[in-house]
Design a protein around this motif. Sequence first.
Motif, mmCIF file in Angstrom:
data_model
loop_
_atom_site.group_PDB
_atom_site.id
_atom_site.type_symbol
_atom_site.label_atom_id
_atom_site.label_comp_id
_atom_site.label_asym_id
_atom_site.label_seq_id
_atom_site.Cartn_x
_atom_site.Cartn_y
_atom_site.Cartn_z
ATOM 1 N N HIS A 526 0.827 -1.204 0.000
ATOM 2 C CA HIS A 526 0.000 0.000 0.000
ATOM 3 C C HIS A 526 0.867 1.262 0.000
ATOM 4 O O HIS A 526 0.587 2.249 -0.714
ATOM 5 N N THR A 527 1.924 1.235 0.799
ATOM 6 C CA THR A 527 2.845 2.381 0.813
ATOM 7 C C THR A 527 3.504 2.571 -0.550
ATOM 8 O O THR A 527 3.665 3.696 -1.050
ATOM 9 N N GLY A 530 1.272 4.317 -3.017
ATOM 10 C CA GLY A 530 1.272 5.777 -2.850
ATOM 11 C C GLY A 530 2.462 6.419 -3.540
ATOM 12 O O GLY A 530 2.348 7.497 -4.153
ATOM 13 N N THR A 533 1.829 6.456 -7.221
ATOM 14 C CA THR A 533 0.894 7.530 -7.569
ATOM 15 C C THR A 533 1.613 8.877 -7.632
ATOM 16 O O THR A 533 1.381 9.694 -8.532
ATOM 17 N N GLY A 534 2.518 9.121 -6.669
ATOM 18 C CA GLY A 534 3.282 10.370 -6.690
ATOM 19 C C GLY A 534 4.185 10.476 -7.913
ATOM 20 O O GLY A 534 4.307 11.556 -8.518
#
Length: 686
Positions: A526-527, A530, A533-534
Amino acid sequence: MAGGFAEVADDEKPARGVRVAAVTMAVASPVLTVVALLIWAGLPDAWTPERTVSPQTAAALTFPAVGAFLIFHRPRLNLAWLMCAGGLAAAISDLAQAMMFRAASEGDLLLAGYLRLPGQLGWAVCGVTLTMVLPLYSPDGRLPAPRWRLALALGVASITADFLRAVFRVPPPPEGYPYPQVIPNPLQIPALAPYTETVSAIAWTGIYVSMALSALSLAMRLRHADSVTRRQIGWPLLAFSGYIVFLVVAAFVPGFTWIAFGWAALIPVAMAFSVMRYRLYGIDTVISRAFVAAGVVAVVSAVYFGAGALSGLLVSGYGQVAGIAAALFAGAFFQPLRGALQRAVDRLLYGAVGDPGVLAGRLTQAVLRGDPAKALTSVVSVLRDGLAVEGVAVEVADGEPRYVENGRVGPDAREVPLVWHGERVGRLLVGPPGARRFPAAHNERVLATLTPYAADVAHAVRMAADLQRSRERILTTREEERRRLRRDLHDGLGQTLSSMAMTINMARLSLKNSPEAADELLRELHTGMGAVTGDIRELVYGLRPPALDDLGLVRAIRDLAGQSSPPAEVEVQGDLGELPAAVEVAVYRIVQEALTNVRRHAQASTCRIVLQRERPVLRVLIADDGKGLPEKHRAGVGLGSMRERAAELGGICVVGGEPGAGTRVEVMLPLLTAPPDELEGVLSPS
């Protein structure tokens, strides 16, 4: 050895004898003329004619001297011998006439009558050689065509007829005779007395006609000769034509007699220029300006007096009104007439190559048939042909090709700047004069006509080079952007996704046996999502700021202004709803960079942003009240980036500001939907 010296001596004898003969005639002729003038000066007033000098006096003083000079350089030049013989005959004629009056004044009337014979014979020989044979056979010693023998025959017959009339004429009666006694004629033929006046009129008509035909023969040679021969013919044509004109005018206006005398003295000088140095003197300039000036004066005078007379008839009693009307009417004719006469004389003297209008037409056709580089080569070729120089070159600033040369311009070439709409785009180099040298006046006319064409082509070459460089920059930028995206996707996003795929596999294997380990792996996944996505957001933001799509240009600028320090005031003028995407990105990035500079360097308390849309351009102003630019300011990366973004769209970015007076960033970007003619003159800072 003795035989060799003997040959040299034998060869030098004719040359030495020729030179002695030439010097003898050159010295004897002016000496005889001076003696004649002294005799005239010593005559009693009653026996002194009203005019003691004539055109043949000027011929006697100048023709033999110039002829001898030519003989020293070209001993076999028949024209030079004609000049010497004609001048000597003129001197003998002047001396015989002076001695005739001297003998008559002393009472020896019979001797005076006999002296008339050498005087008339010298006049006849001088007239035939200098006014007929010399121009007909100039400049190469041959007639222009066999038919011109008729002109020579007419001249010889006319002068012979008048010579015989003078030799055998019956003396006039004492009543009305201008001298104390009638000078008798020992050779008179009384039977010819009734025909004397008729023979004189016919003979002088034939003399004037043959003189005019002799000058016309030079004009015909000029018309059909090559360019070098034209220059050679120009000087004698001008001299003979001027002499004939003033001689005829002097027959009706005696005041022109002295001008005719002076012009007669110029004929041998013109012949010398023609034979020896015809390439070094601008005779075509003299002829061109003389013909143009004479034509303009004649036509404008005719128009002026005609208009004045007509106005006087129509508005009788209003002389001032008639004069003003005539002056205005004549003035309206001046410039068009001058241009038409100049073109006609250019065509006459130089042919088609000398008409700047024809050269411009050739240049236009050459430009239309090729690309700018080929057109530049055509420009250089036409200019060299039109100027008749050894070489012409065009150097284009930042062009490709940068330098084009035709012929050899040499180290001392004349430099002519090429200016396109106030901007210097290159220079024209003109080499030394060629064999067909034209005068400076003609060169200036050709340059004035063709230089704008050369400047247009040089500008087109620059634009083509700029376009090619722009295409190369676009291609390079595109490939660099693709390389960056590939690197970012492969090294960053690709590696992250591969690691996430491995984490998912490990979580699946640990899910049944070790739920706690699987849960930890999923939290790491999950991290990582992220982070992915960035990374994707950064890639997208590098292509186009998302704020432009989410908020639009105006709101995105307001958002930047609100985050700035100090906050900036945004003013919008006009509709900014439908701008090209490239313009939106450029404006956003420029404003962003300008606000960054305000925050870092300006120390300002206020900042203002103005977005103004006009039909042809979008204007952007970012101004603050900070400390301004330092005196020795050097543009950094940020300012260079703003200018480059504006230049990529065909606009400009100007950064200014005095120390302590704040900084102004003014940007003008053309809108691609505007017609090209509306952009002209708009892209300039206010």
